[in-house]
Design an enzyme around this catalytic site. Structure first.
Site, PDB file in Angstrom:
ATOM      1  CB  SER A 120      22.381  42.513  38.579  1.00  0.00           C
ATOM      2  OG  SER A 120      23.546  41.758  38.585  1.00  0.00           O
ATOM      3  CG  HIS A 141      21.447  47.094  37.304  1.00  0.00           C
ATOM      4  ND1 HIS A 141      20.336  46.526  36.745  1.00  0.00           N
ATOM      5  CD2 HIS A 141      22.418  46.150  37.230  1.00  0.00           C
ATOM      6  CE1 HIS A 141      20.613  45.298  36.356  1.00  0.00           C
ATOM      7  NE2 HIS A 141      21.861  45.050  36.645  1.00  0.00           N
ATOM      8  CD  GLU A 153      16.862  48.266  36.264  1.00  0.00           C
ATOM      9  OE1 GLU A 153      15.751  47.860  35.886  1.00  0.00           O
ATOM     10  OE2 GLU A 153      17.660  47.530  36.873  1.00  0.00           O
ATOM     11  CG  ASN A 191      17.766  41.421  35.845  1.00  0.00           C
ATOM     12  OD1 ASN A 191      17.687  41.163  34.637  1.00  0.00           O
ATOM     13  ND2 ASN A 191      18.913  41.710  36.422  1.00  0.00           N
TER      14      ASN A 191
HETATM   15  P1  NAI Z   1      33.451  40.056  36.187  1.00  0.00           P
HETATM   16  O1  NAI Z   1      33.682  38.742  36.817  1.00  0.00           O
HETATM   17  O2  NAI Z   1      33.647  40.199  34.723  1.00  0.00           O
HETATM   18  O3  NAI Z   1      34.386  41.160  36.904  1.00  0.00           O
HETATM   19  C1  NAI Z   1      34.503  41.281  38.296  1.00  0.00           C
HETATM   20  C2  NAI Z   1      35.901  41.809  38.606  1.00  0.00           C
HETATM   21  O4  NAI Z   1      35.975  42.136  39.986  1.00  0.00           O
HETATM   22  C3  NAI Z   1      37.023  40.802  38.321  1.00  0.00           C
HETATM   23  O5  NAI Z   1      37.937  41.354  37.405  1.00  0.00           O
HETATM   24  C4  NAI Z   1      37.671  40.579  39.685  1.00  0.00           C
HETATM   25  O6  NAI Z   1      39.068  40.419  39.617  1.00  0.00           O
HETATM   26  C5  NAI Z   1      37.303  41.870  40.409  1.00  0.00           C
HETATM   27  N1  NAI Z   1      37.329  41.770  41.865  1.00  0.00           N
HETATM   28  C6  NAI Z   1      36.918  40.755  42.647  1.00  0.00           C
HETATM   29  N2  NAI Z   1      37.095  41.065  43.940  1.00  0.00           N
HETATM   30  C7  NAI Z   1      37.643  42.303  43.980  1.00  0.00           C
HETATM   31  C8  NAI Z   1      38.056  43.174  45.009  1.00  0.00           C
HETATM   32  N3  NAI Z   1      37.936  42.804  46.288  1.00  0.00           N
HETATM   33  N4  NAI Z   1      38.570  44.357  44.694  1.00  0.00           N
HETATM   34  C9  NAI Z   1      38.692  44.721  43.398  1.00  0.00           C
HETATM   35  N5  NAI Z   1      38.334  43.953  42.368  1.00  0.00           N
HETATM   36  C10 NAI Z   1      37.800  42.756  42.650  1.00  0.00           C
HETATM   37  O7  NAI Z   1      31.981  40.487  36.631  1.00  0.00           O
HETATM   38  P2  NAI Z   1      30.954  41.463  35.868  1.00  0.00           P
HETATM   39  O8  NAI Z   1      30.101  40.660  34.965  1.00  0.00           O
HETATM   40  O9  NAI Z   1      31.669  42.650  35.349  1.00  0.00           O
HETATM   41  O10 NAI Z   1      30.015  41.892  37.108  1.00  0.00           O
HETATM   42  C11 NAI Z   1      30.410  42.836  38.048  1.00  0.00           C
HETATM   43  C12 NAI Z   1      29.180  43.354  38.775  1.00  0.00           C
HETATM   44  O11 NAI Z   1      28.262  43.912  37.858  1.00  0.00           O
HETATM   45  C13 NAI Z   1      28.429  42.294  39.572  1.00  0.00           C
HETATM   46  O12 NAI Z   1      27.902  42.909  40.720  1.00  0.00           O
HETATM   47  C14 NAI Z   1      27.314  41.908  38.619  1.00  0.00           C
HETATM   48  O13 NAI Z   1      26.181  41.393  39.289  1.00  0.00           O
HETATM   49  C15 NAI Z   1      26.997  43.259  37.984  1.00  0.00           C
HETATM   50  N6  NAI Z   1      26.361  43.231  36.671  1.00  0.00           N
HETATM   51  C16 NAI Z   1      26.785  42.344  35.701  1.00  0.00           C
HETATM   52  C17 NAI Z   1      26.174  42.344  34.458  1.00  0.00           C
HETATM   53  C18 NAI Z   1      26.612  41.407  33.377  1.00  0.00           C
HETATM   54  O14 NAI Z   1      25.853  41.211  32.423  1.00  0.00           O
HETATM   55  N7  NAI Z   1      27.802  40.827  33.443  1.00  0.00           N
HETATM   56  C19 NAI Z   1      25.085  43.296  34.141  1.00  0.00           C
HETATM   57  C20 NAI Z   1      24.794  44.240  35.194  1.00  0.00           C
HETATM   58  C21 NAI Z   1      25.410  44.164  36.423  1.00  0.00           C
END
Ligand code: NAI
Length: 389
Positions: A120, A141, A153, A191
């Site tokens: 994001s 996104h 997006e 955003n």
């Molecule tokens: P989250 O913290 O819920 O999940 C991230 C996951 O990635 C975790 O389960 C972690 O164990 C895993 N991870 C970390 N390093 C890793 C690796 N090297 N290999 C494989 N898995 C790995 O985070 P979330 O909220 O799902 O966000 C993920 C992405 O999506 C980020 O880039 C965030 O900016 C983006 N995003 C998040 C939104 C939200 O509202 N939470 C909305 C839109 C985009």
């Protein structure tokens, strides 16, 4: 790419598990990898629970729910991604982690596999630069929760090929999503354009013009927004919302328009994160009183107009800087954050002279660059044009 294309999802957190569910619901075989085994089993349990609930409510028949669940396979490493034609990454928001993941996945997948990132706030250019085939890297996104929010997006980087943009958009459209194309700039469309919804509301609060409940009431009552800014910040989490503001502010080389607020910073520091911590701008603890708005229609309309003209100015400026097309900017705000109307359409209905007049008065009163009108608004008003004429 079509329904036969095997999809890979990296990261099984909030977003990855939601995206896996969306792709499997459309009929794709989906492999999900997360480096944390607990995250994998947690995501698997979460998806099965959601599918079970959809079946109970009659939104899905039991066989389809079962089939969707069976199409999602959780794998212990990226070796299982060999047959994927489309991989989407949703790991933690860190450039070093994302680039390492893409380098590894590139050693496994075929040359024509598209690599998408759900980032994001990081630039697609920076993520692509670490790949040996940067032309196949693109931003996709999704919004949270991915299965429910219609907007995605699509963000081509400097090096992304036209064919990859086209194929990615077509694939995600097939998943039943509404796609818009955004330039690889901070905050993409939503955003960035949404910042004044929070920032100007916080400013009105900090100046003591109105309290939290009154500002929320004004935006819902006169603007038709589903949630007021403070309810929404508490819902998103003040830590998350503050971080986005700070990131966008820094990414725009500290343009004062995006300046974060002390009021929200202090809340974060105090651990008043919103609903999830039981306290934010509002108190969610059992029995806590809910503050009542001071319902003065004239004040309410003034509050709405001040925030609205700042939102319109941001949307106009996004168009001016060619972040996206007029239609995509309006679509993004209605489908991504449930705005009651597209902001450029709203600008036309309000009248560009009225928007400029209000911005001009704010600019004169405060003498701050924050209130400078977008050149596009001025140009169009001078020519007597509207966004939709
Ligand atoms: P989250 O913290 O819920 O999940 C991230 C996951 O990635 C975790 O389960 C972690 O164990 C895993 N991870 C970390 N390093 C890793 C690796 N090297 N290999 C494989 N898995 C790995 O985070 P979330 O909220 O799902 O966000 C993920 C992405 O999506 C980020 O880039 C965030 O900016 C983006 N995003 C998040 C939104 C939200 O509202 N939470 C909305 C839109 C985009």
């Amino acid at each position: 790419m079509n329904q036969e294309t095997a999809v890979g999802v990296i990261g099984a957190g909030t977003m990855g598990s939601g995206i896996a569910q969306v792709a499997a619901t459309d009929g794709h075989r989906v492999s999900v990898f997360d480096s944390n085994a607990d995250a994998r089993s947690g995501a698997q349990a979460r998806i099965h629970k959601i599918l079970g609930r959809l079946a109970e409510k009659g939104r899905l028949d039991r066989e389809s729910a079962k089939a969707i669940g069976e199409r999602i396979v959780f794998v212990p490493d990226l070796q299982g991604f060999g047959d994927c034609g489309f991989v989407i990454e949703a790991v933690v928001e860190r450039l070093d982690v994302k680039t390492a993941v893409f380098a590894e996945v590139e050693s496994v997948v075929a040359d024509d596999c598209v690599l998408a990132t759900n980032t994001s706030s990081l630039s697609i250019a920076a993520i692509s630069a670490a790949c040996s085939k940067p032309e196949r890297v693109i931003g996709a996104h999704f919004f949270n929760p991915a299965p429910l929010m219609p907007l995605v997006e699509i963000v081509p980087g400097l090096t992304t090929s036209e064919a990859v943009v086209h194929a990615t958009r077509a694939l995600i459209d097939d998943w039943g999503k509404t796609t818009v194309v955004a330039k690889d700039t901070a905050g993409f469309i939503v955003n960035r354009v949404a910042r004044p919804f929070y920032g100007e509301a916080l400013r009105i609060l900090e100046e003591g013009i109105a309290d939290v409940a009154t500002i929320d009431w004004a935006m819902k009552e006169f603007g038709g927004f589903r949630m007021g800014p403070f309810e929404l910040m508490d819902f998103i989490g003040n830590d998350v919302n503050y971080k986005v503001t700070e990131t966008v502010f820094a990414a725009f080389f500290y343009d004062p328009r995006y300046k974060p607020s002390f009021a929200q910073k202090r809340l974060v520091e105090a651990g008043w994160l919103g609903r999830k911590s039981g306290r934010g701008f509002y108190d969610y603890r059992e029995g806590a009183p809910h503050p009542q708005p001071k319902k003065d229609d004239a004040v309410g309309r003034e509050i709405l107009m001040r925030i609205l003209v700042m939102l319109i100015n941001e949307a106009a400026d996004a168009l001016f800087w060619q972040v996206a097309s007029r239609d995509d900017i309006d679509l993004a705000m209605t489908k991504g954050v449930n705005y009651p109307r597209g902001l450029l359409r709203w600008a036309d209905d309000t009248g560009l002279d009225e928007v400029l007049d209000r911005l001009g008065r704010l600019f004169a009163e405060y003498g701050e660059d924050r209130y400078r009108p977008s050149p596009l608004l001025r140009r169009m008003a001078a020519k007597g044009k509207t966004f939709y004429s």
